[in-house]
Design an enzyme around this catalytic site. Structure first.
Site, PDB file in Angstrom:
ATOM      1  N   ASN A 154      -5.818   3.729  15.477  1.00  0.00           N
ATOM      2  CA  ASN A 154      -6.788   3.318  14.466  1.00  0.00           C
ATOM      3  C   ASN A 154      -7.360   1.977  14.871  1.00  0.00           C
ATOM      4  O   ASN A 154      -6.610   1.043  15.146  1.00  0.00           O
ATOM      5  CB  ASN A 154      -6.107   3.175  13.098  1.00  0.00           C
ATOM      6  CG  ASN A 154      -5.890   4.514  12.458  1.00  0.00           C
ATOM      7  OD1 ASN A 154      -6.836   5.244  12.171  1.00  0.00           O
ATOM      8  ND2 ASN A 154      -4.636   4.865  12.240  1.00  0.00           N
ATOM      9  N   CYS A 202       4.072  -6.013  16.235  1.00  0.00           N
ATOM     10  CA  CYS A 202       3.382  -5.047  17.106  1.00  0.00           C
ATOM     11  C   CYS A 202       1.894  -5.414  17.171  1.00  0.00           C
ATOM     12  O   CYS A 202       1.257  -5.607  16.125  1.00  0.00           O
ATOM     13  CB  CYS A 202       3.542  -3.621  16.583  1.00  0.00           C
ATOM     14  SG  CYS A 202       5.259  -3.115  16.434  1.00  0.00           S
ATOM     15  N   CYS A 248       5.378  -7.813   7.552  1.00  0.00           N
ATOM     16  CA  CYS A 248       6.323  -7.320   8.557  1.00  0.00           C
ATOM     17  C   CYS A 248       6.481  -8.412   9.602  1.00  0.00           C
ATOM     18  O   CYS A 248       5.538  -9.151   9.877  1.00  0.00           O
ATOM     19  CB  CYS A 248       5.757  -6.054   9.202  1.00  0.00           C
ATOM     20  SG  CYS A 248       6.858  -5.293  10.421  1.00  0.00           S
ATOM     21  N   CYS A 292       3.161   8.193   1.437  1.00  0.00           N
ATOM     22  CA  CYS A 292       3.616   7.253   2.453  1.00  0.00           C
ATOM     23  C   CYS A 292       3.838   5.911   1.768  1.00  0.00           C
ATOM     24  O   CYS A 292       2.922   5.369   1.149  1.00  0.00           O
ATOM     25  CB  CYS A 292       2.546   7.141   3.531  1.00  0.00           C
ATOM     26  SG  CYS A 292       2.903   5.892   4.762  1.00  0.00           S
ATOM     27  N   CYS A 348      -0.891  -3.383  15.173  1.00  0.00           N
ATOM     28  CA  CYS A 348      -0.629  -3.021  13.776  1.00  0.00           C
ATOM     29  C   CYS A 348      -1.197  -4.053  12.806  1.00  0.00           C
ATOM     30  O   CYS A 348      -0.980  -5.251  12.959  1.00  0.00           O
ATOM     31  CB  CYS A 348       0.868  -2.881  13.567  1.00  0.00           C
ATOM     32  SG  CYS A 348       1.294  -2.357  11.892  1.00  0.00           S
ATOM     33  N   HIS A 369       5.600   4.306  21.680  1.00  0.00           N
ATOM     34  CA  HIS A 369       4.313   3.742  22.119  1.00  0.00           C
ATOM     35  C   HIS A 369       4.220   3.319  23.588  1.00  0.00           C
ATOM     36  O   HIS A 369       3.140   3.007  24.068  1.00  0.00           O
ATOM     37  CB  HIS A 369       3.883   2.556  21.236  1.00  0.00           C
ATOM     38  CG  HIS A 369       3.768   2.896  19.779  1.00  0.00           C
ATOM     39  ND1 HIS A 369       3.307   4.099  19.314  1.00  0.00           N
ATOM     40  CD2 HIS A 369       4.067   2.183  18.665  1.00  0.00           C
ATOM     41  CE1 HIS A 369       3.323   4.120  18.002  1.00  0.00           C
ATOM     42  NE2 HIS A 369       3.791   2.981  17.575  1.00  0.00           N
ATOM     43  N   SER A 411       8.903   4.769  16.695  1.00  0.00           N
ATOM     44  CA  SER A 411       7.614   4.351  17.250  1.00  0.00           C
ATOM     45  C   SER A 411       7.861   3.847  18.659  1.00  0.00           C
ATOM     46  O   SER A 411       8.308   2.725  18.848  1.00  0.00           O
ATOM     47  CB  SER A 411       7.027   3.229  16.384  1.00  0.00           C
ATOM     48  OG  SER A 411       6.844   3.713  15.074  1.00  0.00           O
ATOM     49  N   CYS A 425      -1.879   2.153   7.913  1.00  0.00           N
ATOM     50  CA  CYS A 425      -1.078   1.189   7.173  1.00  0.00           C
ATOM     51  C   CYS A 425      -1.536  -0.253   7.381  1.00  0.00           C
ATOM     52  O   CYS A 425      -1.895  -0.659   8.478  1.00  0.00           O
ATOM     53  CB  CYS A 425       0.383   1.335   7.517  1.00  0.00           C
ATOM     54  SG  CYS A 425       0.759   0.963   9.215  1.00  0.00           S
ATOM     55  N   GLY A 464       5.661  -2.575   6.688  1.00  0.00           N
ATOM     56  CA  GLY A 464       7.038  -3.051   6.811  1.00  0.00           C
ATOM     57  C   GLY A 464       7.871  -2.238   7.779  1.00  0.00           C
ATOM     58  O   GLY A 464       7.491  -1.154   8.192  1.00  0.00           O
ATOM     59  N   GLU A 465       9.003  -2.814   8.146  1.00  0.00           N
ATOM     60  CA  GLU A 465       9.957  -2.127   9.020  1.00  0.00           C
ATOM     61  C   GLU A 465      11.162  -1.737   8.143  1.00  0.00           C
ATOM     62  O   GLU A 465      11.941  -2.610   7.736  1.00  0.00           O
ATOM     63  CB  GLU A 465      10.369  -3.068  10.161  1.00  0.00           C
ATOM     64  CG  GLU A 465      11.565  -2.627  10.977  1.00  0.00           C
ATOM     65  CD  GLU A 465      11.508  -1.172  11.463  1.00  0.00           C
ATOM     66  OE1 GLU A 465      10.470  -0.734  11.975  1.00  0.00           O
ATOM     67  OE2 GLU A 465      12.523  -0.478  11.311  1.00  0.00           O
ATOM     68  N   GLU A 475       0.813  -1.216   0.000  1.00  0.00           N
ATOM     69  CA  GLU A 475       0.000   0.000   0.000  1.00  0.00           C
ATOM     70  C   GLU A 475       0.845   1.263   0.000  1.00  0.00           C
ATOM     71  O   GLU A 475       1.948   1.281   0.532  1.00  0.00           O
ATOM     72  CB  GLU A 475      -0.838   0.042   1.283  1.00  0.00           C
ATOM     73  CG  GLU A 475      -1.857  -1.046   1.375  1.00  0.00           C
ATOM     74  CD  GLU A 475      -2.520  -1.089   2.752  1.00  0.00           C
ATOM     75  OE1 GLU A 475      -2.604  -0.048   3.415  1.00  0.00           O
ATOM     76  OE2 GLU A 475      -2.944  -2.191   3.129  1.00  0.00           O
TER      77      GLU A 475
HETATM   78  N1  SAH Z   1       7.667  -0.279  11.036  1.00  0.00           N
HETATM   79  C1  SAH Z   1       7.748   1.139  11.138  1.00  0.00           C
HETATM   80  C2  SAH Z   1       6.914   1.904  10.156  1.00  0.00           C
HETATM   81  C3  SAH Z   1       5.542   1.437   9.813  1.00  0.00           C
HETATM   82  S1  SAH Z   1       4.136   1.759  10.845  1.00  0.00           S
HETATM   83  C4  SAH Z   1       7.468   1.582  12.550  1.00  0.00           C
HETATM   84  O1  SAH Z   1       7.148   0.742  13.379  1.00  0.00           O
HETATM   85  O2  SAH Z   1       7.609   2.771  12.843  1.00  0.00           O
HETATM   86  C5  SAH Z   1       3.896   3.497  10.906  1.00  0.00           C
HETATM   87  C6  SAH Z   1       3.384   3.969  12.272  1.00  0.00           C
HETATM   88  O3  SAH Z   1       2.003   3.600  12.457  1.00  0.00           O
HETATM   89  C7  SAH Z   1       4.158   3.386  13.428  1.00  0.00           C
HETATM   90  O4  SAH Z   1       4.367   4.357  14.412  1.00  0.00           O
HETATM   91  C8  SAH Z   1       3.188   2.330  13.932  1.00  0.00           C
HETATM   92  O5  SAH Z   1       3.474   1.949  15.239  1.00  0.00           O
HETATM   93  C9  SAH Z   1       1.864   3.044  13.753  1.00  0.00           C
HETATM   94  N2  SAH Z   1       0.683   2.191  13.806  1.00  0.00           N
HETATM   95  C10 SAH Z   1       0.539   0.915  13.435  1.00  0.00           C
HETATM   96  N3  SAH Z   1      -0.717   0.475  13.661  1.00  0.00           N
HETATM   97  C11 SAH Z   1      -1.387   1.493  14.203  1.00  0.00           C
HETATM   98  C12 SAH Z   1      -2.733   1.667  14.663  1.00  0.00           C
HETATM   99  N4  SAH Z   1      -3.617   0.671  14.630  1.00  0.00           N
HETATM  100  N5  SAH Z   1      -3.079   2.872  15.139  1.00  0.00           N
HETATM  101  C13 SAH Z   1      -2.187   3.883  15.192  1.00  0.00           C
HETATM  102  N6  SAH Z   1      -0.920   3.786  14.767  1.00  0.00           N
HETATM  103  C14 SAH Z   1      -0.506   2.609  14.295  1.00  0.00           C
END
Ligand code: SAH
Length: 347
Positions: A296, A122, A118, A111, A125, A222, A220, A336, A165-166, A98
């Site tokens: 989200n 997490c 991935c 983006c 995600c 969190h 990230s 994402c 992805g990371e 995407e």
């Molecule tokens: N792997 C990388 C980049 C991809 S995710 C990373 O972890 O940063 C991009 C961002 O969206 C990251 O901060 C991730 O933690 C966040 N993200 C993933 N799922 C989410 C969700 N359900 N709600 C809010 N943010 C989310």
């Protein structure tokens, strides 16, 4: 670095101008053609026939030696609310990733995804549910930007690596992608217009620091404590938050670029007063910015969004530079991984 090969053909769109020059020298062609070819591939050419300023003989030779895949649109959603466009791309091998086009006052940002799937795990995600399928090639990351420009007719001025992805789990290909978009004969996007988001792979933060790029690194985070972060981001179990913050501090010292921390607020998990205080203590020495992301919702997940505004206010009162991220495209699953996941579920 090695350029990928498929059926004896090399990946032309992943090559830098000087590498195309070396190839041309090896077949007795003039060096200035490298610039012409690089411009074509950076403009999103789908085939060698389009390269009309090259001789037919050279075009045929290129076709024998290289592949030039571009993705097709598997699905496209346009937000009625803010014009955000979400693309699900079908890659040459059938996999899907995407990208999201976001329109801001300062320009258009896309983006992009860095991997198919991935493996970071997490829990909140949508991208990681089915694990990692494979890394994207530099050309496949670049083609997301090019295809977005071609389909939308919009010029892209900013890139965020926050898709599926990371990026630091595909380090070399991501670095090459960054060099490709930075080329004057290519998209010519400056590093200060690029953000890269990582879940915090410490060795790679140090490796990235050694390149001293002027892009914005987003981490990230969190959660500020290991107990919570181990739970929601399994990648934390390897090193822990102390070691991550030390790496961030080394990065800031080396590059002079402030890190931006992302914090997706999950009700009852990472939104306590104590966590706000610990977070403030951790990020203040780095003069870092904290981006509170309203979680989200993911279908079927028990995790619920916390009160982002209230948490950001708490952080501000503790002297932290914190903002709540604006939600673009929330009516079109623009977070994402959601579109790929939904499509995969139906297939
Ligand atoms: N792997 C990388 C980049 C991809 S995710 C990373 O972890 O940063 C991009 C961002 O969206 C990251 O901060 C991730 O933690 C966040 N993200 C993933 N799922 C989410 C969700 N359900 N709600 C809010 N943010 C989310």
């Amino acid at each position: 670095m090695l350029i990928a090969e498929k059926n004896g053909k090399r990946d032309l769109r992943s090559m830098l101008p000087e590498e195309i020059g070396e190839y041309l020298a090896s077949i007795g062609e003039k060096n200035f053609r490298a610039g012409q070819i690089f411009k074509w591939v950076s403009a999103g050419a789908h085939s060698f026939d389009e390269m009309t300023n090259l001789s037919i003989r050279l075009r045929e030779r290129l076709n024998e030696d290289f592949f030039l895949d571009m993705p097709t649109i598997a699905k496209k959603q346009v937000s009625a609310a803010d014009g955000t466009v979400k693309y699900l791309w079908r890659l040459a091998d059938g996999n899907a990733v995407e990208s999201v086009l976001m329109k801001y006052k300062y320009g258009n940002s896309v983006c992009v995804s860095s991997q198919v799937g991935c493996r970071m795990g997490c829990v909140f995600c949508a991208s990681t549910g089915c694990g990692l399928v494979r890394n994207l090639l530099p050309s496949e990351i670049l083609a997301q930007v090019l295809s977005t420009e071609l389909d939308s007719g919009e010029k892209i001025s900013h890139i965020v690596m926050m898709g599926i992805g990371e990026p630091f789990d595909n380090f070399d290909n991501v670095m090459r992608f960054l060099s490709l978009v930075n080329q004057p004969d290519g998209l010519n996007i400056g590093m200060r217009h690029i953000s890269l988001s990582t879940c915090g792979l410490i060795d790679m933060i140090d490796k990235m620091a050694s390149f001293n790029l002027q892009l914005t690194l987003s981490v990230s985070l969190h959660a500020p404590d290991d107990e919570t972060r181990n739970e929601i981001m399994p990648a934390n179990r390897r090193c822990g938050v102390d070691a991550l913050m030390s790496a961030c501090s080394r990065y800031y010292e080396k590059t002079g670029r402030r890190i931006s921390f992302e914090y997706a607020l999950i009700s009852g998990i990472n939104d306590s007063d104590e966590q706000a205080r610990l977070l403030a203590k951790r990020v203040k020495p780095l003069a870092a910015h904290v981006n509170i992301i309203p979680l989200n919702n993911i279908e079927g997940s028990p995790l619920k969004p916390g009160n982002a505004r209230a948490f950001a206010k708490k952080l501000t009162q503790l002297g932290v530079n914190a903002t709540v991220r604006r939600r673009l495209g929330s009516d079109i699953d623009a977070a994402c991984g959601q579109l790929r996941r939904k499509t995969a579920e139906r297939e």
